[in-house]
Design an enzyme around this catalytic site. Structure first.
Site, PDB file in Angstrom:
ATOM      1  N   ARG A 172      -8.360  -5.180   2.598  1.00 33.92           N
ATOM      2  CA  ARG A 172      -7.442  -6.087   1.913  1.00 33.92           C
ATOM      3  C   ARG A 172      -8.224  -7.215   1.227  1.00 33.92           C
ATOM      4  O   ARG A 172      -7.896  -7.635   0.123  1.00 33.92           O
ATOM      5  CB  ARG A 172      -6.473  -6.663   2.961  1.00 33.92           C
ATOM      6  CG  ARG A 172      -5.474  -7.652   2.444  1.00 33.92           C
ATOM      7  CD  ARG A 172      -4.326  -6.916   1.814  1.00 33.92           C
ATOM      8  NE  ARG A 172      -3.426  -7.808   1.135  1.00 33.92           N
ATOM      9  CZ  ARG A 172      -2.127  -7.599   1.007  1.00 33.92           C
ATOM     10  NH1 ARG A 172      -1.573  -6.529   1.521  1.00 33.92           N
ATOM     11  NH2 ARG A 172      -1.368  -8.427   0.345  1.00 33.92           N
TER      12      ARG A 172
ATOM     13  N   ILE B 271       1.751  -9.739  -0.962  1.00 36.56           N
ATOM     14  CA  ILE B 271       1.387 -11.133  -0.723  1.00 36.56           C
ATOM     15  C   ILE B 271      -0.004 -11.341  -1.324  1.00 36.56           C
ATOM     16  O   ILE B 271      -0.904 -10.530  -1.105  1.00 36.56           O
ATOM     17  CB  ILE B 271       1.332 -11.413   0.806  1.00 36.56           C
ATOM     18  CG1 ILE B 271       2.671 -11.066   1.464  1.00 36.56           C
ATOM     19  CG2 ILE B 271       0.930 -12.850   1.084  1.00 36.56           C
ATOM     20  CD1 ILE B 271       3.818 -11.930   1.052  1.00 36.56           C
ATOM     21  N   LEU B 272      -0.154 -12.414  -2.091  1.00 34.26           N
ATOM     22  CA  LEU B 272      -1.470 -12.678  -2.684  1.00 34.26           C
ATOM     23  C   LEU B 272      -2.351 -13.392  -1.663  1.00 34.26           C
ATOM     24  O   LEU B 272      -1.883 -14.212  -0.869  1.00 34.26           O
ATOM     25  CB  LEU B 272      -1.297 -13.531  -3.937  1.00 34.26           C
ATOM     26  CG  LEU B 272      -0.644 -12.764  -5.096  1.00 34.26           C
ATOM     27  CD1 LEU B 272      -0.058 -13.727  -6.116  1.00 34.26           C
ATOM     28  CD2 LEU B 272      -1.656 -11.824  -5.756  1.00 34.26           C
TER      29      LEU B 272
ATOM     30  N   ASN C 141       6.667 -17.775  -7.299  1.00 35.36           N
ATOM     31  CA  ASN C 141       7.232 -16.521  -6.810  1.00 35.36           C
ATOM     32  C   ASN C 141       8.751 -16.609  -6.936  1.00 35.36           C
ATOM     33  O   ASN C 141       9.315 -17.698  -6.917  1.00 35.36           O
ATOM     34  CB  ASN C 141       6.824 -16.350  -5.343  1.00 35.36           C
ATOM     35  CG  ASN C 141       7.080 -14.958  -4.816  1.00 35.36           C
ATOM     36  OD1 ASN C 141       7.518 -14.078  -5.543  1.00 35.36           O
ATOM     37  ND2 ASN C 141       6.804 -14.758  -3.546  1.00 35.36           N
ATOM     38  N   THR C 142       9.388 -15.475  -7.072  1.00 34.57           N
ATOM     39  CA  THR C 142      10.850 -15.477  -7.138  1.00 34.57           C
ATOM     40  C   THR C 142      11.398 -14.500  -6.110  1.00 34.57           C
ATOM     41  O   THR C 142      10.808 -13.456  -5.854  1.00 34.57           O
ATOM     42  CB  THR C 142      11.332 -15.166  -8.577  1.00 34.57           C
ATOM     43  OG1 THR C 142      12.755 -15.119  -8.574  1.00 34.57           O
ATOM     44  CG2 THR C 142      10.787 -13.871  -9.113  1.00 34.57           C
ATOM     45  N   HIS C 143      12.517 -14.884  -5.500  1.00 34.72           N
ATOM     46  CA  HIS C 143      13.046 -14.099  -4.381  1.00 34.72           C
ATOM     47  C   HIS C 143      14.574 -14.021  -4.477  1.00 34.72           C
ATOM     48  O   HIS C 143      15.218 -15.033  -4.762  1.00 34.72           O
ATOM     49  CB  HIS C 143      12.625 -14.756  -3.061  1.00 34.72           C
ATOM     50  CG  HIS C 143      13.079 -13.985  -1.865  1.00 34.72           C
ATOM     51  ND1 HIS C 143      12.533 -12.765  -1.531  1.00 34.72           N
ATOM     52  CD2 HIS C 143      14.030 -14.244  -0.935  1.00 34.72           C
ATOM     53  CE1 HIS C 143      13.138 -12.298  -0.445  1.00 34.72           C
ATOM     54  NE2 HIS C 143      14.045 -13.185  -0.065  1.00 34.72           N
TER      55      HIS C 143
ATOM     56  N   GLY D 295       2.171 -17.178   3.366  1.00 39.87           N
ATOM     57  CA  GLY D 295       3.234 -16.579   4.170  1.00 39.87           C
ATOM     58  C   GLY D 295       4.140 -15.685   3.328  1.00 39.87           C
ATOM     59  O   GLY D 295       3.963 -15.548   2.114  1.00 39.87           O
TER      60      GLY D 295
ATOM     61  N   ASP E   3       7.282 -15.524   1.619  1.00 40.06           N
ATOM     62  CA  ASP E   3       8.373 -16.336   1.058  1.00 40.06           C
ATOM     63  C   ASP E   3       8.542 -17.674   1.786  1.00 40.06           C
ATOM     64  O   ASP E   3       9.667 -18.134   1.997  1.00 40.06           O
ATOM     65  CB  ASP E   3       9.692 -15.534   1.080  1.00 40.06           C
ATOM     66  CG  ASP E   3       9.594 -14.259   0.264  1.00 40.06           C
ATOM     67  OD1 ASP E   3       8.903 -14.270  -0.764  1.00 40.06           O
ATOM     68  OD2 ASP E   3      10.204 -13.245   0.654  1.00 40.06           O
TER      69      ASP E   3
HETATM   70  C1  GAR Z   1      13.677  -9.547  -8.189  1.00 47.09           C
HETATM   71  O1  GAR Z   1      15.010  -9.673  -7.765  1.00 47.09           O
HETATM   72  C2  GAR Z   1      12.738 -10.331  -7.285  1.00 47.09           C
HETATM   73  O2  GAR Z   1      13.297 -11.496  -6.781  1.00 47.09           O
HETATM   74  C3  GAR Z   1      12.520  -9.334  -6.168  1.00 47.09           C
HETATM   75  O3  GAR Z   1      12.337  -8.124  -6.831  1.00 47.09           O
HETATM   76  C4  GAR Z   1      13.155  -8.119  -8.008  1.00 47.09           C
HETATM   77  C5  GAR Z   1      12.300  -7.668  -9.159  1.00 47.09           C
HETATM   78  O4  GAR Z   1      13.078  -7.380 -10.282  1.00 47.09           O
HETATM   79  N1  GAR Z   1      11.391  -9.731  -5.362  1.00 47.09           N
HETATM   80  C6  GAR Z   1      11.380  -9.663  -4.037  1.00 47.09           C
HETATM   81  O5  GAR Z   1      12.274  -9.166  -3.373  1.00 47.09           O
HETATM   82  C7  GAR Z   1      10.139 -10.261  -3.392  1.00 47.09           C
HETATM   83  N2  GAR Z   1      10.381 -10.587  -2.032  1.00 47.09           N
HETATM   84  P1  GAR Z   1      12.415  -7.090 -11.694  1.00 47.09           P
HETATM   85  O6  GAR Z   1      11.244  -6.126 -11.458  1.00 47.09           O
HETATM   86  O7  GAR Z   1      13.506  -6.431 -12.492  1.00 47.09           O
HETATM   87  O8  GAR Z   1      11.963  -8.379 -12.279  1.00 47.09           O
END
Ligand code: GAR
Length: 200
Positions: free
Chosen positions: A66, A93-94, A106-108, A142, A144
């Site tokens: 890794r 995870i980076l 990051n987006t969740h 971590g 998220d």
């Molecule tokens: C998004 O909803 C993002 O938040 C989620 O994957 C989707 C990607 O959509 N990420 C996670 O669940 C990370 N924990 P996309 O490829 O259409 O942008």
């Protein structure tokens, strides 16, 4: 001069597409300079190619440790000298080499700290949540757990399944991500403890 963005993806890349679309307007102040992925053959990479944005792919399985992959990803990102890295549906995870070198957003698809991890939408449904949503946060080591930059709520409807709920969340998430990335790049930000403030 436009802020330089490297976007990391693992799948369909609709968040990436929203950033690409927004960056067509010079007043947005952001340019996607590269797209990185941890797998081949995904729509996210095709979206980058259609927008003439350079791409790179580094698969974890191609490295014996890794730590090696962490170094390689960081080096590939560094080549594009980003002002901000956005993990937009990048399902890894980076590691420290990337996190120490660049700010990473990051987006969740859930309202953190509820329902972190790879199945935020499924977990919220299984828990019987009536409201969920999306979170844009700074990445740390971590899962998220980084400081939250912005969140928006999305109601869970009685007939929702994982796919319908995720689609409604993603519509909100794309708008939120585009707004936050633009403001962070144009105005800067500060972090004090866990509190992130956009602007000087
Ligand atoms: C998004 O909803 C993002 O938040 C989620 O994957 C989707 C990607 O959509 N990420 C996670 O669940 C990370 N924990 P996309 O490829 O259409 O942008």
């Amino acid at each position: 001069m436009a802020g330089r963005l490297v976007v990391l993806v693992s799948g369909s890349g609709t968040n990436l597409q929203a950033l690409l679309d927004a960056s067509v307007d010079p007043s947005y102040g952001v340019r996607v300079v590269a797209v990185g992925a941890d797998r081949d053959g995904i729509e996210g990479l095709s979206r980058a190619a259609r927008a003439n944005v350079p791409t790179f792919v580094e698969k974890l399985g191609d490295y014996s440790t890794r730590a090696e992959w962490d170094e390689v990803i960081s080096t590939r990102i560094a080549a594009y000298e980003p002002d901000l890295v956005v993990s937009a549906g990048f399902m890894k995870i980076l590691g420290k080499p990337t996190l120490d070198a660049f700010p990473v957003l990051n987006t969740h698809p859930a309202l953190l700290p509820s329902f972190p991890g790879a199945h935020g939408v499924r977990d919220a449904l299984a828990h019987g949540a009536k409201v969920t949503g999306c979170t844009v946060m700074l990445a740390d080591e971590g899962v998220d757990t980084g400081p939250i930059v912005a969140q928006e709520a999305v109601p869970v409807l009685p007939d929702d399944d994982e796919a319908t709920l995720h689609e409604r969340i993603k519509a909100v998430e794309r708008r939120l991500l585009v707004d936050v990335v633009g403001r962070m790049v144009r105005e800067g930000w500060t972090v004090s403890g866990r509190t992130v403030r956009i602007g000087k």
